[in-house]
Design an enzyme around this catalytic site. Structure first.
Site, PDB file in Angstrom:
ATOM      1  N   GLU A 194       0.825  -1.209   0.000  1.00  0.00           N
ATOM      2  CA  GLU A 194       0.000   0.000   0.000  1.00  0.00           C
ATOM      3  C   GLU A 194       0.862   1.262   0.000  1.00  0.00           C
ATOM      4  OE1 GLU A 194      -3.147  -0.156   2.906  1.00  0.00           O
ATOM      5  OE2 GLU A 194      -4.079  -1.897   1.935  1.00  0.00           O
ATOM      6  N   GLU A 317      -5.155  -8.552  -0.804  1.00  0.00           N
ATOM      7  CA  GLU A 317      -6.011  -8.227   0.351  1.00  0.00           C
ATOM      8  C   GLU A 317      -7.440  -8.096  -0.142  1.00  0.00           C
ATOM      9  OE1 GLU A 317      -4.915  -5.190   3.168  1.00  0.00           O
ATOM     10  OE2 GLU A 317      -2.760  -5.573   2.908  1.00  0.00           O
ATOM     11  N   GLN A 366      -8.209 -11.685   7.189  1.00  0.00           N
ATOM     12  CA  GLN A 366      -6.954 -12.361   7.421  1.00  0.00           C
ATOM     13  C   GLN A 366      -7.220 -13.732   8.017  1.00  0.00           C
ATOM     14  OE1 GLN A 366      -4.129  -9.962   9.600  1.00  0.00           O
ATOM     15  NE2 GLN A 366      -4.353  -8.236   8.206  1.00  0.00           N
TER      16      GLN A 366
END
Length: 512
Positions: A194, A317, A366
């Site tokens: 990111e 993600e 996650q």
């Protein structure tokens, strides 16, 4: 191979329709596209109770059965999923992590403060050896996210040498001093995370130059050309980011470009994980379905610069993001997991499967106790969430050959908006069996479905994941409230299958 291997046709149906026929047509054309097993990857960040008190309970002062501090029940559960890869140590944490703090005798490792997630102090007892040895226990490939935001080029280059170099060198000798003779030969490497946000608040143009510098010094010590460098990619619909990377990164330095997107209602007011409203359920599913548009548009940009599809789109993600559970640390991102999460998982994996030409790796966020986790722990107790069960049902698609399909789905309408009620994907495994996964996200309406298989089959069987209430979840006192069950309502007649999917359900059929 046709350019478009998946299509959805929207049926113009009114909200008052009692029942409508959804049709699925499997292609009879032989596809050469494999659904990479790495689409079914997972993510373990130093965040909340994912690593510490999730995977890792330590090697002393615990009654929980473990192997080198890693919970045995977690190892068994993840082996059941056959997870192909595991991303670590972040996430945002990756760009604050200095790997040398986590090697050597544990009593000599410095403590750090996790500034991103809760401001807690960590003792670095879980580091590079601990993670990579755990991956060997799990039979999975490690995916290491390198520190570009606050780290130096030499630091990342040394890490690659430490874990991958067989010969004599300062870093491989240090590895041997710390008890590991052979290198782990880590293939997957993220060059930052990111970079547009927590990884440095960079522009796409600046990060592109930074990436080229770091990637250049990440040597492939195995001399096999196997180092798989993954660039920090776009935040959801930031198409300029993808365009800039694809235009300016040489293919010799990049194997994958990442994409992050979460199914979230509103970042300022994300809603509860269990007591969500019907409107919030719809908005969450709308955000999850947006993944299909994101994959198609980012892929189209990549096609301009990479028509041979040498660079993968890596969605490392994804998942649902809600408010934390009441009374828990807001920086730990702990949330429950209901049938809504099963819907997100089934729909998203169908999207990835159907775009397998370009999407060749992904990581659910996650694994344990954080966001859309597949496992939750509480002391000695461990539960498998509805998301776990979808991932387990879908593992039949790993490394199978994609079967292109055309889907005509009823629309699920609410407040003047609509999205397809049904999603599906299909594949053929090495043993010749065909698997078809179908999801009905509509919370109230069943779906009557006819599948044209394109050829004749003799047998059909299946499993279904559903429950009585949309907001049901597995808890530590009721850990089997939601589990897959045999699905016996599919009717096979030569090259046709007819079935009815209950509201909010996931079905995986097997045909041979």
């Amino acid at each position: 191979m046709k350019k478009h291997i998946f299509s959805v046709l929207f049926l113009g149906l009114t909200l008052g329709s009692v029942s409508a026929q959804t049709t699925i047509q499997l292609s009879s054309d032989q596809s050469a596209v494999k659904i990479s097993k790495h689409v079914y990857g997972h993510f373990a960040e130093h965040l909340g109770r994912c690593v510490y008190d999730g995977f890792y309970v330590g090697e002393a002062n615990t009654t929980i059965p473990h192997t080198n501090g890693v919970r045995n029940d977690v190892i068994a559960a993840l082996k059941e999923l056959e997870i192909p890869n595991l991303r670590w140590p972040g996430g945002c944490f990756a760009d604050t992590y200095h790997w040398k703090d986590g090697i050597g005798p544990k009593e000599n490792r410095p403590s750090i403060v996790n500034n991103w997630w809760g401001g807690v102090t960590e003792d670095n007892s879980f580091g590079t050896h601990d993670f990579l040895n755990m991956c060997e226990l799990l039979g999975t490939e490690p995916y290491l996210a390198g520190n570009v935001g606050s780290g130096e080029v030499q630091e990342l280059a040394d890490w690659v040498q430490y874990v991958n170099f067989q010969g004599r060198s300062p870093m491989s000798d240090l590895r041997r001093e710390n008890g590991r003779e052979k290198p782990w030969n880590v293939k997957f490497w993220g060059v930052g995370n990111e970079a547009w946000g927590c990884g440095g608040n960079m522009t796409a143009e600046y990060y592109t130059d930074i990436y080229r510098k770091y990637a250049t010094f990440m040597s492939d010590w195995t001399n096999t050309g196997g180092l798989y460098r993954i660039a920090s990619g776009a935040n959801s619909a930031d198409y300029h980011w993808t365009e800039t990377l694809m235009k300016n990164l040489p293919k010799s330095l990049v194997k994958g470009v990442a994409l992050h997107h979460y199914a979230v209602i509103d970042w300022s007011k994300k809603g509860a994980s269990v007591e969500y409203t019907d409107d919030q359920y719809f908005q969450t599913m709308k955000s999850a379905w947006f993944m299909n548009e994101l994959v198609e548009k980012h892929s189209a940009i990549m096609d301009k610069y990479d028509p041979k599809k040498e660079v993968a789109l890596v969605v490392d993600e994804w998942g649902g993001w809600y408010e934390v559970e009441p009374g828990t640390n807001p920086g730990f991102l702990y949330q429950q997991n209901t049938m809504r999460d099963a819907m997100i998982a089934g729909m998203t994996l169908n999207i990835f499967n159907n775009h397998a030409e370009r999407v060749r790796m992904a990581n659910l966020a996650q694994t344990i106790n954080v966001l859309q986790a597949v496992i939750l722990t509480k002391g000695e107790k461990m539960i498998k969430t509805p998301t776990f069960h979808v991932m387990e049902m879908y593992k039949v698609h790993q490394d199978a050959t994609l079967i292109p399909l055309t889907l005509a789905s009823k629309q699920w309408e609410k407040n003047g908006e609509s999205i397809p009620a049904v999603s599906a994907s299909a594949s053929k495994s090495k043993d010749g069996k065909v698997h078809l996964s179908i999801v009905n996200i509509d919370p109230t309406a069943k779906q009557d479905i006819t599948v044209n298989l394109g050829q004749t089959y003799k047998n059909v069987s299946g499993r279904i994941l559903t429950t009585k209430k949309l907001r049901d979840f597995n808890d530590f006192d009721a850990n089997n409230r939601i589990v897959p069950k045999a699905f016996e309502d599919a009717k096979l007649k030569k090259d046709l299958v007819q079935l009815t999917l209950p509201p909010f359900s996931v079905v995986v059929l097997e045909l041979n």
